[in-house]
Scaffold this motif. Structure first.
Motif, PDB file in Angstrom:
ATOM      1  N   LEU A 112       0.850  -1.189   0.000  1.00  0.00           N
ATOM      2  CA  LEU A 112       0.000   0.000   0.000  1.00  0.00           C
ATOM      3  C   LEU A 112       0.882   1.235   0.000  1.00  0.00           C
ATOM      4  CD1 LEU A 112      -2.717  -0.828   2.665  1.00  0.00           C
ATOM      5  CD2 LEU A 112      -3.030  -0.615   0.224  1.00  0.00           C
ATOM      6  N   LYS A 113       0.366   2.310  -0.561  1.00  0.00           N
ATOM      7  CA  LYS A 113       1.082   3.580  -0.518  1.00  0.00           C
ATOM      8  C   LYS A 113       0.525   4.432   0.604  1.00  0.00           C
ATOM      9  CE  LYS A 113       2.216   3.945  -5.377  1.00  0.00           C
ATOM     10  NZ  LYS A 113       2.062   4.736  -6.603  1.00  0.00           N
ATOM     11  N   GLY A 142      -2.093  12.253   6.476  1.00  0.00           N
ATOM     12  CA  GLY A 142      -3.201  11.677   7.222  1.00  0.00           C
ATOM     13  C   GLY A 142      -3.007  10.186   7.406  1.00  0.00           C
ATOM     14  N   TYR A 143      -4.085   9.518   7.724  1.00  0.00           N
ATOM     15  CA  TYR A 143      -4.032   8.091   8.026  1.00  0.00           C
ATOM     16  C   TYR A 143      -4.057   7.255   6.754  1.00  0.00           C
ATOM     17  CZ  TYR A 143      -4.942   9.206  12.882  1.00  0.00           C
ATOM     18  OH  TYR A 143      -4.846   9.685  14.151  1.00  0.00           O
ATOM     19  N   GLY A 180       6.897  -5.075  14.327  1.00  0.00           N
ATOM     20  CA  GLY A 180       5.973  -6.172  14.549  1.00  0.00           C
ATOM     21  C   GLY A 180       6.232  -6.843  15.874  1.00  0.00           C
ATOM     22  N   PRO A 181       5.483  -7.831  16.166  1.00  0.00           N
ATOM     23  CA  PRO A 181       4.315  -8.297  15.406  1.00  0.00           C
ATOM     24  C   PRO A 181       3.087  -7.426  15.696  1.00  0.00           C
ATOM     25  CG  PRO A 181       4.612  -9.688  17.324  1.00  0.00           C
ATOM     26  CD  PRO A 181       5.761  -8.702  17.323  1.00  0.00           C
ATOM     27  N   LEU A 182       2.261  -7.296  14.692  1.00  0.00           N
ATOM     28  CA  LEU A 182       1.002  -6.559  14.813  1.00  0.00           C
ATOM     29  C   LEU A 182      -0.127  -7.471  14.347  1.00  0.00           C
ATOM     30  CD1 LEU A 182       2.333  -3.274  13.286  1.00  0.00           C
ATOM     31  CD2 LEU A 182       1.411  -3.464  15.578  1.00  0.00           C
ATOM     32  N   ASN A 183      -1.212  -7.477  15.094  1.00  0.00           N
ATOM     33  CA  ASN A 183      -2.360  -8.302  14.735  1.00  0.00           C
ATOM     34  C   ASN A 183      -3.626  -7.469  14.815  1.00  0.00           C
ATOM     35  OD1 ASN A 183      -1.054 -10.875  14.346  1.00  0.00           O
ATOM     36  ND2 ASN A 183      -0.666 -10.853  16.530  1.00  0.00           N
ATOM     37  N   GLY A 184      -4.483  -7.620  13.823  1.00  0.00           N
ATOM     38  CA  GLY A 184      -5.753  -6.904  13.792  1.00  0.00           C
ATOM     39  C   GLY A 184      -5.702  -5.707  12.861  1.00  0.00           C
ATOM     40  N   TYR A 185      -6.761  -4.924  12.882  1.00  0.00           N
ATOM     41  CA  TYR A 185      -6.862  -3.747  12.020  1.00  0.00           C
ATOM     42  C   TYR A 185      -6.077  -2.587  12.620  1.00  0.00           C
ATOM     43  CZ  TYR A 185     -10.349  -5.879   9.038  1.00  0.00           C
ATOM     44  OH  TYR A 185     -10.983  -6.688   8.143  1.00  0.00           O
ATOM     45  N   HIS A 186      -5.325  -1.908  11.766  1.00  0.00           N
ATOM     46  CA  HIS A 186      -4.512  -0.769  12.182  1.00  0.00           C
ATOM     47  C   HIS A 186      -4.554   0.322  11.114  1.00  0.00           C
ATOM     48  CE1 HIS A 186      -2.865  -3.908  14.746  1.00  0.00           C
ATOM     49  NE2 HIS A 186      -2.414  -2.947  15.523  1.00  0.00           N
ATOM     50  N   LYS A 187      -4.235   1.539  11.553  1.00  0.00           N
ATOM     51  CA  LYS A 187      -4.022   2.669  10.668  1.00  0.00           C
ATOM     52  C   LYS A 187      -2.586   3.110  10.873  1.00  0.00           C
ATOM     53  CE  LYS A 187      -8.676   4.463  11.278  1.00  0.00           C
ATOM     54  NZ  LYS A 187      -9.481   5.608  11.665  1.00  0.00           N
ATOM     55  N   ILE A 188      -1.987   3.636   9.825  1.00  0.00           N
ATOM     56  CA  ILE A 188      -0.613   4.113   9.924  1.00  0.00           C
ATOM     57  C   ILE A 188      -0.606   5.608   9.631  1.00  0.00           C
ATOM     58  CG2 ILE A 188       1.722   3.908   9.002  1.00  0.00           C
ATOM     59  CD1 ILE A 188       0.946   1.014   8.218  1.00  0.00           C
ATOM     60  N   VAL A 189       0.101   6.351  10.445  1.00  0.00           N
ATOM     61  CA  VAL A 189       0.301   7.780  10.216  1.00  0.00           C
ATOM     62  C   VAL A 189       1.791   8.042  10.363  1.00  0.00           C
ATOM     63  CG1 VAL A 189      -0.205   8.407  12.610  1.00  0.00           C
ATOM     64  CG2 VAL A 189      -0.470  10.109  10.814  1.00  0.00           C
ATOM     65  N   GLU A 192       6.253   9.926  -0.200  1.00  0.00           N
ATOM     66  CA  GLU A 192       5.509   8.669  -0.240  1.00  0.00           C
ATOM     67  C   GLU A 192       6.277   7.570   0.481  1.00  0.00           C
ATOM     68  OE1 GLU A 192       3.810   7.312  -4.153  1.00  0.00           O
ATOM     69  OE2 GLU A 192       5.287   5.718  -3.843  1.00  0.00           O
ATOM     70  N   TYR A 193       5.548   6.666   1.099  1.00  0.00           N
ATOM     71  CA  TYR A 193       6.154   5.463   1.661  1.00  0.00           C
ATOM     72  C   TYR A 193       5.304   4.266   1.267  1.00  0.00           C
ATOM     73  CZ  TYR A 193       2.710   6.029   5.449  1.00  0.00           C
ATOM     74  OH  TYR A 193       1.552   6.171   6.174  1.00  0.00           O
ATOM     75  N   LYS A 194       5.913   3.087   1.288  1.00  0.00           N
ATOM     76  CA  LYS A 194       5.208   1.849   0.939  1.00  0.00           C
ATOM     77  C   LYS A 194       5.119   0.955   2.152  1.00  0.00           C
ATOM     78  CE  LYS A 194       6.338   1.951  -3.914  1.00  0.00           C
ATOM     79  NZ  LYS A 194       6.967   1.301  -5.035  1.00  0.00           N
ATOM     80  N   ILE A 195       3.955   0.319   2.280  1.00  0.00           N
ATOM     81  CA  ILE A 195       3.678  -0.559   3.414  1.00  0.00           C
ATOM     82  C   ILE A 195       3.617  -1.994   2.895  1.00  0.00           C
ATOM     83  CG2 ILE A 195       2.038  -1.079   5.266  1.00  0.00           C
ATOM     84  CD1 ILE A 195       0.888   1.819   4.635  1.00  0.00           C
ATOM     85  N   TYR A 196       4.528  -2.831   3.341  1.00  0.00           N
ATOM     86  CA  TYR A 196       4.541  -4.252   2.987  1.00  0.00           C
ATOM     87  C   TYR A 196       4.078  -5.028   4.208  1.00  0.00           C
ATOM     88  CZ  TYR A 196       7.388  -2.872  -0.991  1.00  0.00           C
ATOM     89  OH  TYR A 196       7.844  -2.287  -2.142  1.00  0.00           O
TER      90      TYR A 196
END
Length: 141
Positions: free
Chosen positions: A57-58, A64-65, A117-126, A136-140
């Motif tokens: 994801l970009k 923002g989030y 990590g580790p991260l589990n569940g729904y998250h938002k990144i800011v 821009e950054y990329k989320i893998y």
């Protein structure tokens, strides 16, 4: 010669009949996948959750989030820095609480990468850049 042709046709027909149940078994396996219902997709989209998000994801610094992402395990953030200094990346749960925070100190220009990590569940990144200049950054995940 005709006897040979009849025998060859009989052998091929028998083989085809034997393969039909095998193909049907594989078709059952493939056909049993379940897709989310339209109502489920609409309900999650109303909450801002994208079920069909692409990896990577970009995201944008000071943008923002990110989209809500369902995470299971480690997440890698990569970006080319346009400024030197400290970049801050926060992972928030759906309640808005910061669950993890990461800092990347860029002392030279180029590709920057960090794994959290580790991260589990729904998250938002800011994320924030040192100058507030964006990028821009990329989320893998």
């Amino acid at each position: 010669m005709k006897k040979y042709q009849k025998t060859a046709i009989a052998v091929l027909s028998t083989m085809a009949m034997l393969l039909v149940p095998i193909q049907a078994a594989f078709a059952d396996e493939v056909a049993t996948t379940t897709n989310p219902s339209t109502q489920e997709v609409q309900r999650l989209e109303a909450q801002g959750i994208d079920l069909f998000a692409q990896n990577p994801l970009k995201g944008y610094f000071e943008g923002g989030y990110s989209t809500d992402i369902y995470l299971r395990g480690n997440v890698t953030i990569q970006f080319y820095n346009n400024a030197l200094g400290e970049y801050v990346i926060n992972f928030e749960n759906m309640s808005g609480n910061v669950v993890k925070s990461a800092r990347v100190v860029a002392s030279n220009y180029g590709l920057q990468s960090i794994t959290i990590g580790p991260l589990n569940g729904y998250h938002k990144i800011v994320a924030y850049s040192p100058t507030g200049g964006g990028g821009e950054y990329k989320i893998y995940y």
